[in-house]
Design a protein around this motif. Structure first.
Motif, PDB file in Angstrom:
ATOM      1  N   ARG A  19       0.831  -1.212   0.000  1.00 50.17           N
ATOM      2  CA  ARG A  19       0.000   0.000   0.000  1.00 50.17           C
ATOM      3  C   ARG A  19       0.863   1.260   0.000  1.00 50.17           C
ATOM      4  O   ARG A  19       0.478   2.280  -0.558  1.00 50.17           O
ATOM      5  CB  ARG A  19      -0.940   0.003   1.210  1.00 50.17           C
ATOM      6  N   ARG A  43     -10.854   3.699 -11.574  1.00 52.97           N
ATOM      7  CA  ARG A  43     -11.543   3.001 -10.490  1.00 52.97           C
ATOM      8  C   ARG A  43     -10.599   2.018  -9.816  1.00 52.97           C
ATOM      9  O   ARG A  43      -9.550   1.670 -10.346  1.00 52.97           O
ATOM     10  CB  ARG A  43     -12.781   2.294 -11.031  1.00 52.97           C
ATOM     11  N   GLU A  44     -11.003   1.567  -8.614  1.00 54.57           N
ATOM     12  CA  GLU A  44     -10.162   0.670  -7.821  1.00 54.57           C
ATOM     13  C   GLU A  44      -9.727  -0.557  -8.623  1.00 54.57           C
ATOM     14  O   GLU A  44      -8.561  -0.951  -8.587  1.00 54.57           O
ATOM     15  CB  GLU A  44     -10.899   0.224  -6.555  1.00 54.57           C
ATOM     16  N   THR A  45     -10.685  -1.163  -9.338  1.00 51.88           N
ATOM     17  CA  THR A  45     -10.348  -2.381 -10.087  1.00 51.88           C
ATOM     18  C   THR A  45      -9.352  -2.076 -11.199  1.00 51.88           C
ATOM     19  O   THR A  45      -8.420  -2.861 -11.441  1.00 51.88           O
ATOM     20  CB  THR A  45     -11.611  -3.002 -10.684  1.00 51.88           C
ATOM     21  N   GLY A  48      -5.940  -1.563  -9.660  1.00 53.26           N
ATOM     22  CA  GLY A  48      -5.377  -2.837  -9.238  1.00 53.26           C
ATOM     23  C   GLY A  48      -4.792  -3.624 -10.396  1.00 53.26           C
ATOM     24  O   GLY A  48      -3.692  -4.186 -10.288  1.00 53.26           O
ATOM     25  N   ARG A  55      -7.324  -5.349  -4.986  1.00 54.13           N
ATOM     26  CA  ARG A  55      -8.205  -4.200  -4.778  1.00 54.13           C
ATOM     27  C   ARG A  55      -8.098  -3.697  -3.337  1.00 54.13           C
ATOM     28  O   ARG A  55      -8.216  -2.504  -3.079  1.00 54.13           O
ATOM     29  CB  ARG A  55      -9.643  -4.593  -5.096  1.00 54.13           C
ATOM     30  N   THR A  56      -7.847  -4.619  -2.387  1.00 51.95           N
ATOM     31  CA  THR A  56      -7.686  -4.223  -0.987  1.00 51.95           C
ATOM     32  C   THR A  56      -6.484  -3.308  -0.811  1.00 51.95           C
ATOM     33  O   THR A  56      -6.555  -2.289  -0.111  1.00 51.95           O
ATOM     34  CB  THR A  56      -7.519  -5.466  -0.094  1.00 51.95           C
ATOM     35  N   VAL A  58      -5.137  -1.408  -3.096  1.00 51.01           N
ATOM     36  CA  VAL A  58      -5.477  -0.128  -3.728  1.00 51.01           C
ATOM     37  C   VAL A  58      -6.343   0.705  -2.797  1.00 51.01           C
ATOM     38  O   VAL A  58      -6.099   1.912  -2.611  1.00 51.01           O
ATOM     39  CB  VAL A  58      -6.208  -0.357  -5.068  1.00 51.01           C
ATOM     40  N   ARG A  59      -7.334   0.086  -2.183  1.00 58.71           N
ATOM     41  CA  ARG A  59      -8.255   0.824  -1.307  1.00 58.71           C
ATOM     42  C   ARG A  59      -7.501   1.418  -0.115  1.00 58.71           C
ATOM     43  O   ARG A  59      -7.750   2.566   0.277  1.00 58.71           O
ATOM     44  CB  ARG A  59      -9.370  -0.100  -0.815  1.00 58.71           C
ATOM     45  N   LEU A  62      -5.522   4.415  -1.313  1.00 59.33           N
ATOM     46  CA  LEU A  62      -6.406   5.550  -1.601  1.00 59.33           C
ATOM     47  C   LEU A  62      -6.868   6.229  -0.321  1.00 59.33           C
ATOM     48  O   LEU A  62      -7.019   7.459  -0.272  1.00 59.33           O
ATOM     49  CB  LEU A  62      -7.614   5.075  -2.416  1.00 59.33           C
ATOM     50  N   THR A  73     -13.167  12.000  -2.345  1.00 55.18           N
ATOM     51  CA  THR A  73     -14.183  11.054  -2.810  1.00 55.18           C
ATOM     52  C   THR A  73     -15.523  11.762  -2.972  1.00 55.18           C
ATOM     53  O   THR A  73     -15.955  12.491  -2.071  1.00 55.18           O
ATOM     54  CB  THR A  73     -14.340   9.888  -1.817  1.00 55.18           C
ATOM     55  N   ARG A  79     -13.405   8.846  -7.221  1.00 54.60           N
ATOM     56  CA  ARG A  79     -12.343   9.583  -6.536  1.00 54.60           C
ATOM     57  C   ARG A  79     -11.680  10.534  -7.522  1.00 54.60           C
ATOM     58  O   ARG A  79     -11.461  10.190  -8.682  1.00 54.60           O
ATOM     59  CB  ARG A  79     -11.313   8.624  -5.939  1.00 54.60           C
TER      60      ARG A  79
END
Length: 259
Positions: A19, A43-45, A48, A55-56, A58-59, A62, A73, A79
């Motif tokens: 991260r 987007r997150e996906t 990633g 994706r976790t 990335v989240r 962010l 956001t 975002r």
């Protein structure tokens, strides 16, 4: 352009959380204009896939970017890069001893604590190290003419491979309990190590239960938060988190265009 930028291999130190690497990649892209101010982020996906992480991860990255004011956001929309963000390398990094100084007003630092701790998300993110890395944590209360004006927390690596830096830290920490200055000021006075400007972030919070007692405030009273980093050889080496009372007056942040 942003896709090719994101797809470059992530550079991580041994044990460094992914991260943190993702945070650094996106933050650098924001500061260098790969992601323009106010623009929507992928987007997150999509992030990633481009970065090759979950994706976790990335989240989590962010969330850190949003905490530092680099992105925001919009619920149900996505975002976006902030309309204005702090620029790395413009601030002239100075010890708080000098930042708080005023003609005729003495600034001293009352030692509170010196402990060796393990890096948390806060230190890992800002200094680019792995969770659990040993750090020296020093807390002091800055007093100007006897009145508390700031709580200063400094973080320094307990082990560092840069030439002379570990010795400089050790020299600065000798008899720190009786010192009336910051660790940074002592390093400058006692060693030849040169720290260069990193990033200075400014924010606003409330004093809270602990700081309110230290600063003689109500827990709900506002304080200004300064988060400062400094570098050696282009790598973060020092971190400070400072809570300053609102009545302290103007603080000068000098800027330089020197490369």
């Amino acid at each position: 352009m942003s896709t090719s930028y994101l797809e470059q291999p992530l550079l991580t130190s041994p044990g460094q959380p992914l991260r943190v690497a993702v945070y650094a990649r996106i933050a650098h892209g924001i500061r260098t204009g790969v992601f323009p101010l106010g623009a929507a982020l992928p987007r997150e996906t999509e992030l990633g896939v481009a970065l090759g992480v979950s994706r976790t991860v990335v989240r989590e990255a962010l969330m850190l970017l949003e905490e530092d004011g680099l992105i925001s956001t919009r619920r149900g929309v996505g975002r976006f890069v902030a309309d204005s963000v702090p620029h790395a390398g413009l601030e002239e990094f100075r010890p708080l001893d000098l930042v708080l100084a005023e003609p005729g007003a003495a600034v001293v630092f009352e030692h509170v604590e010196l402990t060796k701790q393990s890096a948390t998300d806060f230190t890992a993110t800002h200094l680019g190290v792995a969770d659990g890395t040993p750090f020296w944590f020093r807390e002091a209360i800055a007093r100007r003419d006897g009145e508390p004006v700031a709580v200063v927390q400094e973080y320094l690596p307990a082990e560092d491979d840069r030439t002379g830096y570990a010795r400089a830290i050790a020299a600065a920490l000798v008899d720190i309990e009786g010192a009336d200055s910051t660790v940074l000021m002592r390093m400058i006075d006692r060693s030849a190590v040169v720290l260069t400007a990193g990033v200075c972030r400014l924010g606003v919070s409330v004093a809270g239960a602990v700081r309110s007692k230290q600063l003689r405030l109500k827990p709900s009273d506002p304080v200004m938060l300064l988060t400062q980093t400094a570098e050696i050889d282009g790598r973060p080496a020092y971190l400070a988190k400072v809570a300053v009372i609102g009545s302290v007056g103007h603080l000068s942040v000098r800027q330089s265009t020197a490369g």
